[in-house]
Motif scaffolding. Sequence first.
Motif, PDB file in Angstrom:
ATOM      1  N   ALA A  14       0.980  -1.046  -0.117  1.00  0.00           N
ATOM      2  CA  ALA A  14       0.104   0.107   0.097  1.00  0.00           C
ATOM      3  C   ALA A  14       0.930   1.251  -0.133  1.00  0.00           C
ATOM      4  N   PRO A  15       0.569   2.480  -0.566  1.00  0.00           N
ATOM      5  CA  PRO A  15       1.338   3.548  -0.417  1.00  0.00           C
ATOM      6  C   PRO A  15       1.456   4.022   1.026  1.00  0.00           C
ATOM      7  N   SER A  16       2.950   4.368   1.231  1.00  0.00           N
ATOM      8  CA  SER A  16       3.387   4.524   2.369  1.00  0.00           C
ATOM      9  C   SER A  16       3.631   3.517   3.342  1.00  0.00           C
ATOM     10  N   ASP A  17       3.552   2.242   2.686  1.00  0.00           N
ATOM     11  CA  ASP A  17       3.362   1.145   3.815  1.00  0.00           C
ATOM     12  C   ASP A  17       4.692   1.015   4.522  1.00  0.00           C
ATOM     13  N   GLU A  18       5.783   1.581   3.684  1.00  0.00           N
ATOM     14  CA  GLU A  18       7.108   1.360   4.323  1.00  0.00           C
ATOM     15  C   GLU A  18       7.416   2.101   5.514  1.00  0.00           C
ATOM     16  N   ASP A  19       6.478   3.054   5.795  1.00  0.00           N
ATOM     17  CA  ASP A  19       6.435   3.996   6.998  1.00  0.00           C
ATOM     18  C   ASP A  19       6.975   2.994   8.368  1.00  0.00           C
ATOM     19  N   ASP A  20       6.431   2.125   8.534  1.00  0.00           N
ATOM     20  CA  ASP A  20       6.393   1.322   9.724  1.00  0.00           C
ATOM     21  C   ASP A  20       7.209  -0.195   9.306  1.00  0.00           C
ATOM     22  N   TRP A  21       7.870  -0.275   8.358  1.00  0.00           N
ATOM     23  CA  TRP A  21       8.651  -1.128   8.159  1.00  0.00           C
ATOM     24  C   TRP A  21      10.180  -1.262   9.087  1.00  0.00           C
ATOM     25  N   LYS A  73      10.572  18.163  18.049  1.00  0.00           N
ATOM     26  CA  LYS A  73      12.111  18.450  17.762  1.00  0.00           C
ATOM     27  C   LYS A  73      12.526  17.908  16.255  1.00  0.00           C
ATOM     28  N   LEU A  74      11.879  16.809  15.706  1.00  0.00           N
ATOM     29  CA  LEU A  74      12.059  16.301  14.313  1.00  0.00           C
ATOM     30  C   LEU A  74      11.066  17.140  13.340  1.00  0.00           C
ATOM     31  N   ALA A  75       9.998  17.502  13.684  1.00  0.00           N
ATOM     32  CA  ALA A  75       9.049  18.152  12.985  1.00  0.00           C
ATOM     33  C   ALA A  75       9.795  19.622  12.569  1.00  0.00           C
ATOM     34  N   LYS A  76      10.412  20.285  13.343  1.00  0.00           N
ATOM     35  CA  LYS A  76      11.092  21.572  13.214  1.00  0.00           C
ATOM     36  C   LYS A  76      12.349  21.222  12.334  1.00  0.00           C
ATOM     37  N   ALA A  77      13.126  20.038  12.722  1.00  0.00           N
ATOM     38  CA  ALA A  77      14.361  19.741  11.907  1.00  0.00           C
ATOM     39  C   ALA A  77      13.895  19.696  10.388  1.00  0.00           C
ATOM     40  N   TRP A  78      12.807  19.118  10.088  1.00  0.00           N
ATOM     41  CA  TRP A  78      12.405  18.692   8.814  1.00  0.00           C
ATOM     42  C   TRP A  78      11.363  19.388   8.291  1.00  0.00           C
ATOM     43  N   ALA A  79      10.930  20.656   8.876  1.00  0.00           N
ATOM     44  CA  ALA A  79      10.106  21.521   8.323  1.00  0.00           C
ATOM     45  C   ALA A  79       9.684  21.421   6.995  1.00  0.00           C
ATOM     46  N   THR A  80      10.581  21.706   6.115  1.00  0.00           N
ATOM     47  CA  THR A  80      10.435  21.968   4.641  1.00  0.00           C
ATOM     48  C   THR A  80      10.853  20.832   3.936  1.00  0.00           C
ATOM     49  N   SER A  81      11.102  19.623   4.474  1.00  0.00           N
ATOM     50  CA  SER A  81      11.458  18.441   3.987  1.00  0.00           C
ATOM     51  C   SER A  81      10.484  17.456   4.240  1.00  0.00           C
ATOM     52  N   PRO A  82       9.339  16.952   3.217  1.00  0.00           N
ATOM     53  CA  PRO A  82       8.487  16.142   3.472  1.00  0.00           C
ATOM     54  C   PRO A  82       9.253  14.515   3.624  1.00  0.00           C
ATOM     55  N   LEU A  83       8.643  13.682   4.139  1.00  0.00           N
ATOM     56  CA  LEU A  83       9.153  12.346   4.348  1.00  0.00           C
ATOM     57  C   LEU A  83       8.409  11.460   3.180  1.00  0.00           C
ATOM     58  N   PHE A  84       9.284  10.743   2.488  1.00  0.00           N
ATOM     59  CA  PHE A  84       8.788   9.776   1.381  1.00  0.00           C
ATOM     60  C   PHE A  84       9.844   8.717   1.093  1.00  0.00           C
ATOM     61  N   GLY A  85       9.413   7.432   1.521  1.00  0.00           N
ATOM     62  CA  GLY A  85      10.153   6.372   1.584  1.00  0.00           C
ATOM     63  C   GLY A  85      10.850   6.041   2.875  1.00  0.00           C
ATOM     64  N   ILE A  86      11.976   5.327   2.798  1.00  0.00           N
ATOM     65  CA  ILE A  86      12.945   5.165   3.996  1.00  0.00           C
ATOM     66  C   ILE A  86      14.237   4.793   3.879  1.00  0.00           C
ATOM     67  N   ASN A  87      14.984   5.250   4.477  1.00  0.00           N
ATOM     68  CA  ASN A  87      16.808   5.064   4.544  1.00  0.00           C
ATOM     69  C   ASN A  87      16.882   3.708   5.318  1.00  0.00           C
ATOM     70  N   MET A  88      17.506   2.648   4.548  1.00  0.00           N
ATOM     71  CA  MET A  88      17.778   1.597   5.272  1.00  0.00           C
ATOM     72  C   MET A  88      19.396   1.076   5.137  1.00  0.00           C
TER      73      MET A  88
END
Length: 116
Positions: A14-21, A73-88
């Motif tokens: 599903a879309p964004s399924d990787e968020d909780d992998w 704290k993370l919301a402020k650090a990534w304020a202009t960078s949306p999250l899409f996918g994951i780094n592994m």
Amino acid sequence: MSQFRANIVVRGSAPSDEDDWAYVKIGRVVFRKVKPCQRCLLTTVDPVKGERHPKMEPLTTLRTFRSLKEPAKLAKAWATSPLFGINMAIDVTGPVAVGDKVLVARTSKNPALTVF
């Protein structure tokens, strides 16, 4: 798709399924989630023409529904960078090939916890 520069693309989830992998096994290779992938300005550049999209797409659209709200704290650090996918990271090495079965271990089954 080419603007996101993905190393591995998984079909059938599903879309964004990787968020909780938490872990992914492909063939004999085991990957461990390190963090969500922050999307930068480079996603707005057409890789063939080398031109930036005049409306800053797809970043503009991603910011409407893939921006981190919490933890603060993370919301402020990534304020202009949306999250899409994951780094592994790779925990167990080996070959990976197109068509390999993908097995996933999740961090949570709670849909409210889809970012971390």
